[in-house]
Design an enzyme around this catalytic site. Structure first.
Site, PDB file in Angstrom:
ATOM      1  N   PHE A 132       0.903  -1.275   0.252  1.00 11.34           N
ATOM      2  CA  PHE A 132      -0.097   0.264   0.121  1.00 11.34           C
ATOM      3  C   PHE A 132       0.751   1.261  -0.005  1.00 11.34           C
ATOM      4  O   PHE A 132       1.700   1.518   0.731  1.00 11.34           O
ATOM      5  CB  PHE A 132      -0.889   0.002   1.263  1.00 11.34           C
ATOM      6  CG  PHE A 132      -1.979   1.369   1.095  1.00 11.34           C
ATOM      7  CD1 PHE A 132      -2.963   1.271   0.291  1.00 11.34           C
ATOM      8  CD2 PHE A 132      -1.580   2.536   1.803  1.00 11.34           C
ATOM      9  CE1 PHE A 132      -3.826   2.095   0.422  1.00 11.34           C
ATOM     10  CE2 PHE A 132      -2.326   3.382   1.947  1.00 11.34           C
ATOM     11  CZ  PHE A 132      -3.578   3.375   1.013  1.00 11.34           C
ATOM     12  N   ASP A 217       9.340   3.020   1.266  1.00 13.32           N
ATOM     13  CA  ASP A 217       8.047   3.770   1.428  1.00 13.32           C
ATOM     14  C   ASP A 217       8.179   3.375   3.271  1.00 13.32           C
ATOM     15  O   ASP A 217       7.644   2.258   3.685  1.00 13.32           O
ATOM     16  CB  ASP A 217       6.882   3.073   0.980  1.00 13.32           C
ATOM     17  CG  ASP A 217       5.534   3.986   1.440  1.00 13.32           C
ATOM     18  OD1 ASP A 217       5.758   4.541   2.429  1.00 13.32           O
ATOM     19  OD2 ASP A 217       4.789   3.553   1.003  1.00 13.32           O
ATOM     20  N   LYS A 246       3.000  10.249   8.244  1.00 17.32           N
ATOM     21  CA  LYS A 246       2.383   9.702   9.432  1.00 17.32           C
ATOM     22  C   LYS A 246       3.089  10.313  10.900  1.00 17.32           C
ATOM     23  O   LYS A 246       2.483  11.271  11.197  1.00 17.32           O
ATOM     24  CB  LYS A 246       2.459   8.134   9.584  1.00 17.32           C
ATOM     25  CG  LYS A 246       1.526   7.461   8.522  1.00 17.32           C
ATOM     26  CD  LYS A 246       1.054   6.021   8.772  1.00 17.32           C
ATOM     27  CE  LYS A 246       0.112   5.475   7.939  1.00 17.32           C
ATOM     28  NZ  LYS A 246      -1.437   5.547   8.239  1.00 17.32           N
TER      29      LYS A 246
HETATM   30  C1  LIG Z   1       3.121   2.642   3.697  1.00 18.72           C
HETATM   31  C2  LIG Z   1       2.396   3.860   3.431  1.00 18.72           C
HETATM   32  N1  LIG Z   1       2.557   4.322   2.305  1.00 18.72           N
HETATM   33  C3  LIG Z   1       1.827   5.681   1.928  1.00 18.72           C
HETATM   34  C4  LIG Z   1       0.498   5.794   2.720  1.00 18.72           C
HETATM   35  C5  LIG Z   1      -0.215   6.820   2.274  1.00 18.72           C
HETATM   36  O1  LIG Z   1      -0.284   7.845   3.278  1.00 18.72           O
HETATM   37  P1  LIG Z   1      -1.523   9.015   3.292  1.00 18.72           P
HETATM   38  O2  LIG Z   1      -2.687   8.539   3.716  1.00 18.72           O
HETATM   39  O3  LIG Z   1      -0.743   9.995   4.380  1.00 18.72           O
HETATM   40  O4  LIG Z   1      -1.496   9.557   2.020  1.00 18.72           O
HETATM   41  C6  LIG Z   1       0.081   4.847   3.826  1.00 18.72           C
HETATM   42  C7  LIG Z   1      -1.063   5.129   4.397  1.00 18.72           C
HETATM   43  O5  LIG Z   1      -1.585   4.161   5.187  1.00 18.72           O
HETATM   44  C8  LIG Z   1       1.053   3.916   4.120  1.00 18.72           C
HETATM   45  O6  LIG Z   1       0.745   3.056   5.121  1.00 18.72           O
END
Ligand SMILES: Cc1ncc(COP(=O)(O)O)c(C=O)c1O
Length: 393
Positions: A132, A217, A246
């Site tokens: 994700f 990520d 986050k």
């Molecule tokens: C690993 C990862 N990347 C990207 C995102 C996307 O982040 P945002 O919701 O701040 O756009 C998330 C959100 O849960 C995530 O867990």
């Protein structure tokens, strides 16, 4: 009833993209939140792994007060100190590079992908099944789960997905046009999936061998969540680009990506931008959050208390057939159930504990870093009671 009225208004005025739990939160202190009817909950969701300092931390409040009184926003047409100070602090705690500051996780990933394509002049990105990476079209293209993508095609071309945790599959997918490999060190939304211990080291070697960039990520794993400032620091490697968000702002919206100097220097003025990105208020708060994490030695605490929590969760596995496994690192923990977790989430909430369920069958535990043994013991006793109730049915 008053809360039913609120639920009704939400249905009328808010796009119905969220399946919310039926409570209206109005306040928080430490690791607890309070709903509009005055009921308190231990919060082991923490804004989905965001509120690392919990609620009402004086360092966060003070940073918001002091910076908002001076300057909230000016745009990136001008220099501002909090942005530079925050970037310096991030670099000091990550690797030799430069920072682009944005507002969310998906933007951080989006920017990281753009940077990889710009720096390498190549198009393909290798991502993983189950990953994700966010909801904007680029990040969604990197995401490896059909359910998030199916109604929004055509997505961005050039993305391939291979099995998570299998470095050989990544190597086999590399071509002459591969710009980068993007992975989460631990897949968060997919159910706290921890790859083999050698995975990131192997990916680093493969990327070096084939001259491909490694993007991590760390939106969910970064800023202390796994018991190191960044998860890659457990493995003695450095990525070429890392995305974060986050926990970064402790609840204030902010994201960033860091690129190694020689890579991010392929960006010149106009290559990438954000009106709000790097605004002085968000940067002052994120700087206060990181300084507090360091000053209060919270990363060591996360490692120790996370290990304690994991052991306590494992004791539950022994007691209940429906709990299959506990996994994760630091305070990013998951509990795999033999059935969908919604009912346990509801029962826990009714008993004063907020948790959530990801990937249908995984309970996720991501409490604030300031969580103490007594909170964990209380959470475990609530879970014990809840599983008893559930198994009695
Ligand atoms: C690993 C990862 N990347 C990207 C995102 C996307 O982040 P945002 O919701 O701040 O756009 C998330 C959100 O849960 C995530 O867990």
């Amino acid at each position: 009833m008053y809360v039913n009225e609120i639920f009704k208004r939400e249905k009328i005025f808010i796009a119905q993209t969220y399946a919310r739990q039926p409570i209206v939160l109005v306040g928080g202190r430490g690791i607890s939140v309070k709903d509009i009817e005055g009921k308190e909950y231990l919060d082991f969701v923490a804004g989905i792994a965001v509120n690392c300092l919990g609620y009402g931390h004086p360092a966060v409040i003070e940073a918001i007060k002091a910076q908002s009184a001076k300057l909230i926003h000016t745009s990136n047409l001008y220099y501002t100190l909090p942005q530079i100070e925050l970037a310096e602090l991030l670099i000091k705690n990550s690797f030799k590079g430069k920072v682009f500051i944005c507002n969310s996780g998906t933007e951080a990933v989006e920017g990281a992908i753009k940077l990889a394509r710009k720096a390498t002049k190549k198009k393909e990105i290798i991502a993983t099944e189950g990953a994700f990476h966010g909801r904007t079209l680029g990040a969604l293209s990197a995401t490896g789960e059909e359910k998030y993508k199916k109604d929004f095609e055509p997505l961005v071309p050039g993305f391939k997905h291979v099995q998570f945790g299998n470095s050989k599959a990544v190597e086999n997918a590399i071509t002459n046009d591969t710009a980068a490999v993007i992975v989460e060190p631990i897949q968060g939304e997919h159910g706290i999936i921890v790859p083999p211990g050698s995975y990131l080291v192997e990916l680093r070697e493969i990327c070096d061998k084939h001259n491909v960039l490694l993007i991590l990520d760390e939106v969910q794993t970064g800023i202390g969540r796994t018991g190191k400032m960044f998860a890659f620091q457990h493995f003695g490697i450095e990525p070429d680009i890392v995305a974060l968000a986050k926990g970064f702002g402790g609840g204030f919206p902010i994201g960033a990506f860091i690129g190694k100097t020689e890579i991010i220097d392929s960006f010149q003025p106009g290559a990438h931008a954000s009106t709000f990105g790097g605004n002085p208020l968000a940067c002052a708060v994120a700087k206060a959050v990181i300084e507090t994490i360091i000053r209060e030695k919270l990363i060591d605490h996360v490692a120790k208390i996370g290990a304690y929590f994991k052991e306590r969760l494992k004791e539950l596995v022994l007691g209940y057939n429906s709990i299959k496994e506990v996994r994760g690192l630091g305070l990013l923990l998951g509990m795999e159930l033999a059935y969908k977790g919604d009912k346990i989430v509801d029962l826990a909430r009714e008993n004063g504990l907020l948790i959530n369920c990801t990937a249908d069958t995984t309970l996720r535990f991501v409490p604030p870093f300031i969580v103490q043994k007594e909170h964990i013991d209380k959470a475990i006793s609530i879970l014990d009671k809840v599983f008893k109730e559930q198994e009695a049915h």
